[in-house]
Design an enzyme around this catalytic site. Structure first.
Site, short mmCIF file in Angstrom:
data_model
loop_
_atom_site.label_atom_id
_atom_site.label_comp_id
_atom_site.label_asym_id
_atom_site.label_seq_id
_atom_site.Cartn_x
_atom_site.Cartn_y
_atom_site.Cartn_z
N ARG A 37 34.81 37.45 41.70
CA ARG A 37 34.40 36.59 40.58
C ARG A 37 35.07 37.05 39.33
NH1 ARG A 37 33.81 34.06 44.54
NH2 ARG A 37 32.09 32.38 44.59
N HIS A 52 42.30 30.32 43.56
CA HIS A 52 40.76 31.02 44.56
C HIS A 52 41.60 30.85 46.02
CE1 HIS A 52 36.63 31.11 43.99
NE2 HIS A 52 36.76 31.91 45.59
C1 GLV Z 1 34.59 31.96 47.94
O1 GLV Z 1 34.64 32.05 46.96
C2 GLV Z 1 33.41 32.54 49.04
O2 GLV Z 1 32.13 32.87 48.61
O3 GLV Z 1 33.05 32.55 49.82
#
Ligand code: GLV
Length: 327
Positions: free
Chosen positions: A242, A290
């Protein structure tokens, strides 16, 4: 004893044999098809976004990701929620998530995905693919240093399914892998495991540091300037966890002065990464949207269906989140 274990000792009431499922997800229709094949006869309700006006659902079970703000008020019978991702930080941060709702995470193929991403970018860095491409474009024949992943030490913070999959793949390349996890017990593919409270002691040896740890109160901002400067000059950072685990200003400062040679960033404090973020144009940063470990319908439907049977049978759920721990 956990309430669900207690339940396993008693006969289940008939009404529990089928519990309606709500899939509240942008890809709800795809999940429904995958679940129908695994749980025939179970009623499945779908929502892809926020309804025009709040509308109540009687489902006791929810499969979802990123719910709209007033979602839980519409789900008075909800008892269990499975997230289609691995990191439940945003969900747990909501003040409307009822205490009584059990939460499970999905593991999907996030380990294999994040490992290929990490190994790929580390090789990309060491092989200097960009430099050779640029030289090729200019017709330049120039031999650069040829470091090996096999000669490197890589530290991984977080040795859950994702971190340990990364450790396994790196070990196959001959890399010396160190890592940090809560228990600090010996783990396969990790030459040295540090306890969470000792994590900074690992940094002087890390020529690359990989973040694969959940975002919690304890990990928020943990990668500060002191941490980055404790890593050897010319090292790399890979963040598949994160964005908020890394202090943004410290990251930029250490990239700009070259202390960090490379930062591979798949996650950001704010997503999408705002257009005015200096990371977009920072030559030592590698920004991806992401995508290191995206949720895939089929493996997550498998996990959810297996957990659904456990739920109905009153058995312990897999990958249940400890809300006090934060993951
Ligand atoms: C994506 O970021 C997840 O937490 O699967």
């Amino acid at each position: 004893m956990h309430p669900s274990e207690e339940g396993a000792l008693q006969a289940r009431p008939a009404a529990e044999e089928i519990e309606p499922i709500l899939v509240w997800h942008p890809r709800a229709e795809e999940y429904r098809r995958a679940l129908l094949a695994r749980l025939p006869g179970v009623p499945i309700e779908l929502r892809t976004g926020a309804p025009q006006s709040p509308s109540r659902s009687e489902a006791g079970v929810l499969l979802s990701w990123a719910l709209p703000p007033d979602a839980f008020q519409q789900l008075p019978r909800l008892r269990w929620l499975q997230a289609t991702g691995a990191g439940v930080d945003e969900l747990l941060a909501r003040d409307d998530l009822p205490e009584s709702v059990r939460v499970t995470r999905s593991l999907g193929r996030f380990g294999a995905q994040a490992a290929e991403y990490t190994v790929g970018y580390l090789l990309h860095w060491l092989l200097r693919l960009e430099d050779y491409r640029r030289n090729q474009d200019r017709g330049v024949w120039r031999q650069l240093a040829r470091p090996l992943l096999a000669d490197r030490t890589v530290g991984i913070i977080g040795l859950g399914t994702v971190g340990s999959a990364i450790a396994e793949r790196l070990t196959a390349f001959g890399t010396n892998v160190m890592g940090v996890c809560h228990s600090a017990r010996p783990l396969p593919n990790v030459s040295r495991v540090y306890a969470m409270e000792d994590w900074r002691r690992m940094l002087p040896d890390c020529e690359a540091l990989v973040l694969a740890v959940p975002l919690t109160a304890a990990t928020r901002g943990m990668i500060d300037e002191a941490a980055l400067r404790t890593m050897p000059a010319g090292s790399a950072l890979v963040n598949v966890a994160r964005g908020a685990i890394v202090e943004a200003d410290a990251l930029l400062a250490t990239l700009r002065d070259g202390h960090l040679a490379s930062a591979v960033l798949d996650v950001f404090d704010q997503e999408p990464l705002p257009p005015d973020s200096p990371l977009w144009t920072e030559p030592r940063a590698w920004v991806t949207p992401h995508i290191a470990a995206p949720s895939e319908i089929e493996p997550i439907a498998d996990e959810f269906a297996a957990n659904y049977q456990r739920f109905i049978n009153g058995e312990p759920l897999q990958h249940e989140v400890d809300r006090s721990r934060g993951y």
